[in-house]
Every structure is written in C-alpha cells, then in structure tokens.
Design a protein around this motif. Structure first.
Motif, PDB file in Angstrom:
ATOM      1  N   PHE B  44       1.713   6.178  -6.717  1.00  0.00           N
ATOM      2  CA  PHE B  44       1.249   4.820  -6.946  1.00  0.00           C
ATOM      3  C   PHE B  44       0.564   4.271  -5.693  1.00  0.00           C
ATOM      4  O   PHE B  44      -0.549   3.738  -5.744  1.00  0.00           O
ATOM      5  CB  PHE B  44       2.461   3.967  -7.332  1.00  0.00           C
ATOM      6  N   CYS B  66      -2.098  -1.839 -11.271  1.00  0.00           N
ATOM      7  CA  CYS B  66      -0.661  -1.887 -11.578  1.00  0.00           C
ATOM      8  C   CYS B  66      -0.421  -1.702 -13.074  1.00  0.00           C
ATOM      9  O   CYS B  66       0.453  -0.935 -13.499  1.00  0.00           O
ATOM     10  CB  CYS B  66      -0.068  -3.235 -11.153  1.00  0.00           C
ATOM     11  N   SER B  70       1.348   1.678 -14.525  1.00  0.00           N
ATOM     12  CA  SER B  70       2.670   1.532 -15.129  1.00  0.00           C
ATOM     13  C   SER B  70       2.660   1.970 -16.588  1.00  0.00           C
ATOM     14  O   SER B  70       3.636   2.534 -17.074  1.00  0.00           O
ATOM     15  CB  SER B  70       3.154   0.088 -15.012  1.00  0.00           C
ATOM     16  N   THR B 124      12.686   5.580 -13.815  1.00  0.00           N
ATOM     17  CA  THR B 124      11.257   5.333 -13.587  1.00  0.00           C
ATOM     18  C   THR B 124      10.661   4.525 -14.735  1.00  0.00           C
ATOM     19  O   THR B 124       9.695   3.797 -14.554  1.00  0.00           O
ATOM     20  CB  THR B 124      10.458   6.643 -13.406  1.00  0.00           C
ATOM     21  N   ALA B 128       8.577   1.245 -14.149  1.00  0.00           N
ATOM     22  CA  ALA B 128       7.253   1.046 -14.744  1.00  0.00           C
ATOM     23  C   ALA B 128       7.187  -0.310 -15.450  1.00  0.00           C
ATOM     24  O   ALA B 128       6.190  -1.034 -15.345  1.00  0.00           O
ATOM     25  CB  ALA B 128       6.942   2.175 -15.720  1.00  0.00           C
ATOM     26  N   ILE B 131       6.709  -3.048 -12.873  1.00  0.00           N
ATOM     27  CA  ILE B 131       5.337  -3.076 -12.347  1.00  0.00           C
ATOM     28  C   ILE B 131       4.378  -3.663 -13.387  1.00  0.00           C
ATOM     29  O   ILE B 131       3.486  -4.451 -13.075  1.00  0.00           O
ATOM     30  CB  ILE B 131       4.878  -1.668 -11.932  1.00  0.00           C
ATOM     31  N   LEU B 132       4.612  -3.275 -14.660  1.00  0.00           N
ATOM     32  CA  LEU B 132       3.752  -3.782 -15.730  1.00  0.00           C
ATOM     33  C   LEU B 132       3.838  -5.306 -15.815  1.00  0.00           C
ATOM     34  O   LEU B 132       2.817  -6.008 -15.868  1.00  0.00           O
ATOM     35  CB  LEU B 132       4.155  -3.153 -17.076  1.00  0.00           C
TER      36      LEU B 132
END
Lengths: 330, 264
Positions: B44, B66, B70, B124, B128, B131-132
């Motif tokens: 990332f 991002c 994600s 993870t 994700a 981050i989304l």
C-alpha cells in the motif's frame, strides 16, 4: 447379479519416453514419443455380497490400479465395472456413499485436529444418523482400543494408531463394500492383530464385503476365503483359499532328528513317493506326496532304521504356494 | 433442496475444522496475522509513494487510491480466508491427494475448498474496510443505500471472480504435473489491479478487462463509486463473474477428468 461385476477390464497408461542425455531430451521436447503401458490387461471377476477377497500379486502387477478403478478414482480404458449395478465413475457420489476405502500409505484424517473431529466431519459427509454414529464409534473404540486416541490430533499418533483410526473411519457409515489397499503396511504385530480382528468381525457380523490387497500373507490367510492372484495385469488364479491349498500343497516335508543317519544313508533305502535327503550326520529330511503316502508310513519307515529323537512336519503355506505359481516352480 | 441443506451443513463442518486448526496453533496464527498485515501495508505504501511523487496518478489522488487499493484487498483477503486451497491443486495432483476426495460422497471442488481455511486473513479484510471508509469519507462518496448494496455486491461477486481466475490458473496443474507453479502468473497479473488501470498501455488494459479480468476486482468498481466511468459496473460485474466462473469450472472439470492419480 453379483455385488461387484468386472468384465474385461483394461487400463493403459501413456508414458512419455525421454531419451538419455541433453541432446535426446531436447529432441523429445519437440517430438514427444509415448509408449503405452498396460497396467491391467483384460481382468474379469465377480464378487458376491459378504465375500472376503484377497487381491494379491507382486509389486507393479496392477493391484492398486484395479482398486482405483473399482473405487471410481480412475476411468478404465476398456471393459466394464458394475458395483451394485452402478458404474462407479458415472454415479460417483451414489456409489461412494456405500463404500469405504483404506489406503495403507495415505491417511484420510485431518492432520491438525483431534481424531474425533475428523470422525464428526465424516459423519456429516456421509450423512450418518446420530444414533448409528454413536453406536459404531463405541463399538470400534472398544475393538481397536481407540479410547485414548480420539482426543489427540493425528500428527501426534504413531503409524499403527493412525491406521487403526483410518480403518475405523472407513466403517463409520456402515459401507456395503470396503476396499483395503495394503492396510497393514509397516505396522507392528499388535496393530496388525487389532486391525485383523476388527475387519474379521465386520465381515462376520455385518456381512461387509471386502477386497484386500496385501503383501502380508497372514492378513490374507486370516481374513480371506478367496484369493485372486494377478501378475502383469492378468488374473493368474481365482479360487477359494482352501481349494488352492489342497490343489497345490500336495508335497509336505518331514524333518527327523536322529542319533545317526548312517544306517539309512548307507543302505540307500527308498519308499515310493518319498525323497530322502541327509543333512550332516543327525538329520533326515523326507519330502513326500500326500496322495501317495501318509505321514505315519514315512515315520514308520524311518524308525525301522534309526531311532527318532524329534520330528517336525511342515506343509507349504499360502505364500510359498503363490510364489511357486508366480515363478512357475510347479 | 435437502441436497443444498446437506452441503451447507458440510460447509459449516469444514469451517468448524478451520477454526479448530486456528486455535491449535495460536502462535502461528499471530505470526501469520502480523506478516500478512505487514505485507499489505508495504504494498500500500509503495503505491501511495508513487501517487504522491507524481502528485496523483492520472487524476487519482491519495484518497482515490485508498478506495481502489482497499477494494482489491477486500476480495483477496476474503478469498484467502475461505477458499485459499485453490492454491494447493498443484500439490494435490503431484501427491495424488484427489484420490481420497474422489471416493467420498461430495463434489471434489467442495472438499478441496473445505480442506484449508486461513481465517487469519480476516484481519486484512478488516484493515481494508477501515481504509475504504477513510477514503470514502474524504472523497465524499454519497452514503446511499444503492452504494452500500453495490459494495456488498462487489464483495461477493468480486471474491467469486477473483477465486475463479485463481481456480482457472491453478487447474493448469492438471496438465503440467511437474512444472513449477504456473498459477503464480496469475498473482503477477494481479499486481496491476493495485494501480489505476488507465495509466497502463492499451494492451494491458485489454488483457485486464477482457482476458484476465482483474480490472473488475478493483479498478472498475472503484471508478464506478467515484463517478470516474460511464460503464454500468453493477450490471457488468455479475456478468463477468458468471462468464469467468463458468470458464474456470470447465477447465477444472476437464482437468479432473484427465486426473490419473499416482503410481501407488
């Protein structure tokens, strides 16, 4: 119709011929040459419900290949297989519900979890009702001494313990037929004994049909009433095990321990149907044909000349008979 | 109908075994979680650094990246959690392990997929999601029911699509018994899905859209959410998924038919 019907079964493998050396190897990449190898060559037999059949033969004779076709893993090149009227590769899932498979050199259990968890997964897989599952588990645990193993992950078990669990797993869903491909390979005598007792019991009490391949003739003699002997992919012999013994075991050996065999040796005495051999000065070996003379006559004959100290009579076991058939010493 | 219930029961039993395995090796699980999180973060950061030094990639700023990154991570981590064993087709073929599955009363693919779960990858997946949401907020994507449904659709279809591509590639192992892992090639292609596809030459865009459609596990859905494409992604995504899944199923089935076990 018999439970298992096999007709003119053939399995061919294609093998790539790779030359020797780099030059040949490169050439064969561009021009691959194949040879066909017939692992199973026109085999036919039929097995009735409740039979116990020893499927034997030397390494590479096509035993495992046949078992793999019977269990639907491999598709035959030619010929037909019907298990309970079904073609195993066509109606795989239906056929699989009624069979159990044990392979000596491969475990079907889950490595990381306690044995009982693997069993529970199999219960789901085969849709075994709770009461049957519990009853079987209890019975198998007792016969094969699994009590202390059920809650241990497979990775911590010895080979013999693992095999006992694998065999129990193959019977949990009350299969009609169980295929055992070298179930006792590499096991100690205690594990072998427990496994044999268990299989015998399943065959006697539940009428489970089974086909067993093994190089251990004790397995075969204890468990099977019938043997099918194959070599180079062909059936050499298919008969009742007692019948085989009678047909081929006409020669027996008596070994006498005597004070001194000189009296017989020097006289060159003979008896029809018996051949004498003298070893050292105190042994006499008599090989006789059971159709011509009986043991008592031989013993009586020898005792006329030499006082006998000890006697051993040996018949040939099924292993030597099979060896003799395979290597044409008969 | 009872068949379906049976398969759901069976799947639950497999998942249960997965959880059991997880707690058998607690230390392994922790190391696993740390290492995959580190792996994803470094990947990332790499993409972000490129974005920053170029002052955004082709109109994709930090927050847009991002969202893209994600989304690609969501499908990948979900696949790793539940169906990671597509990657063991090669070793199954070499060791003759399908023999056992073929003698049991359930579809072979189902038994294969059930044979290993890596629930650690759910870490993870969570990362994700965070981050989304972070990117989503900053860009100001409207929080409509339609958009939320689209994300759900994407998570389901995208994971199936992603797994299908892996299945197709891994099934090549049926023909190439002794070759190294051809399937790794799929992972190489997947690297492209971390970047906005539009920066690449036409050839790569074509491959990633029509041949190995990794574009649909990140780029196109992300573009749709941010209004960067005219394509009707909510309709296209399931269609692409169906086509790829059918193709992968066909390759798998053909390979399985030719399965010849080993010599034992």
């Amino acid at each position: 119709m018999a439970l298992i019907e096999v007709e003119n079964l053939v399995k061919e493998y294609k093998r790539k011929i790779s030359g020797e050396g780099i030059k040949d190897a490169l050439y064969h990449i561009l021009h691959p040459v194949y040879e066909t190898f017939r692992a199973v060559d026109d085999i036919s037999f039929s097995i009735e419900k409740g039979e116990s059949v020893g499927y034997i033969g030397p390494n590479g004779s096509g035993k495992s290949t046949t078992i793999k076709m019977l269990t639907g893993i491999l598709t035959p090149t030619a010929g037909s297989i019907h298990i309970n009227g079904r073609i195993p590769t066509k109606e795989r899932i239906k056929n699989n519900r009624e069979i159990g498979v044990v392979t000596g050199n491969r475990s079907t259990l889950y490595w990381d979890v306690p044995i009982i968890e693997s069993f529970r997964l199999f219960q789901k897989l085969y849709e075994v009702p709770d009461n049957i599952f519990r009853k079987n588990l209890e019975e198998f645990t007792e016969i094969m001494g699994l009590e202390s193993l059920l809650h241990v992950p497979e990775r911590q078990l010895s080979l013999g313990q693992r095999m006992r669990c694998n065999i129990a797993a193959a019977f949990l869903h009350n299969p009609k037929t169980v295929y055992l491909d070298e179930p006792t390979i590499g096991l100690d005598s205690e594990s072998k004994r427990r496994i044999r007792t268990f299989i015998k019991k399943m065959n006697d009490e539940r009428d489970t049909t089974f086909i067993i391949t093994s190089h251990d003739f004790q397995d075969i003699e204890m468990l099977c009433r019938r043997i099918i002997l194959i070599n180079h992919g062909k059936v050499v012999l298919d008969n009742d095990i007692e019948k085989v013994r009678k047909d081929f075991d006409q020669k027996k050996k008596v070994r006498f321990e005597v004070e001194n065999n000189y009296a017989m040796k020097s006289g060159e005495h003979c008896l029809p149907g018996v051949s004498f051999q003298y070893i050292d000065s105190y042994l006499i070996e008599a090989e006789y044909n059971t159709e011509e003379v009986d043991a008592m006559t031989v013993v009586g004959f020898v005792s006329k000349y030499c006082p006998i100290k000890d006697i051993t009579i040996t018949g040939r076991d099924i292993e030597t008979i099979v060896q003799d058939i395979l290597y044409k010493r008969l | 109908m009872s068949r379906i219930r049976h398969y759901i029961d069976l799947e639950k039993a497999y998942l249960y075994l997965g959880v059991y395995t997880l707690k058998e090796y607690p230390l392994d699980s922790i190391i696993w979680i740390i290492s995959i999180i580190l792996r994803e973060i470094t990947g990332f950061i790499g993409v972000l650094l490129i974005a920053r030094s170029l002052d955004g990639i082709n109109g994709w700023d930090f927050y847009a990246i991002c969202v893209l990154f994600s989304m690609a991570m969501l499908t990948e981590s979900l696949g790793q959690s539940f169906v990671d064993s597509v990657w063991s087709i090669g070793s199954h073929v070499r060791k003759g392990k399908f023999d056992t599955y073929l003698t049991r009363p359930a579809p072979v693919l189902m038994q294969l997929l059930g044979s290993r779960c890596n629930f650690q990858a759910m870490s993870t997946f969570t990362m994700a999601l965070v981050i989304l949401i972070y990117g989503w907020e900053h860009i100001g994507i409207p929080l409509t029911i339609g958009n939320i449904l689209f994300v759900l659709e994407f998570i389901i279809c995208g994971t199936i699509l992603n797994t299908s591509i892996y299945l197709a590639f891994n099934s090549l192992n049926f023909w190439l018994v002794n070759s190294g892992n051809v399937a790794e090639l799929a992972l190489t292609f997947r690297q492209f899905s971390k970047y906005p596809l539009s920066i690449f030459p036409k050839l790569i865009i074509g491959v990633m859209t029509y041949m190995i459609p990794f574009g649909f596990v990140g780029f196109y859905p992300a573009s749709y959410l941010m209004g960067k494409t005219d394509w009707n992604v909510p309709v296209l995504l399931p269609i692409v998924m169906l086509i790829v899944a059918s193709a992968a199923g066909l390759i798998w089935r053909t390979g399985m038919k030719g399965y010849n076990s080993t010599g034992t």
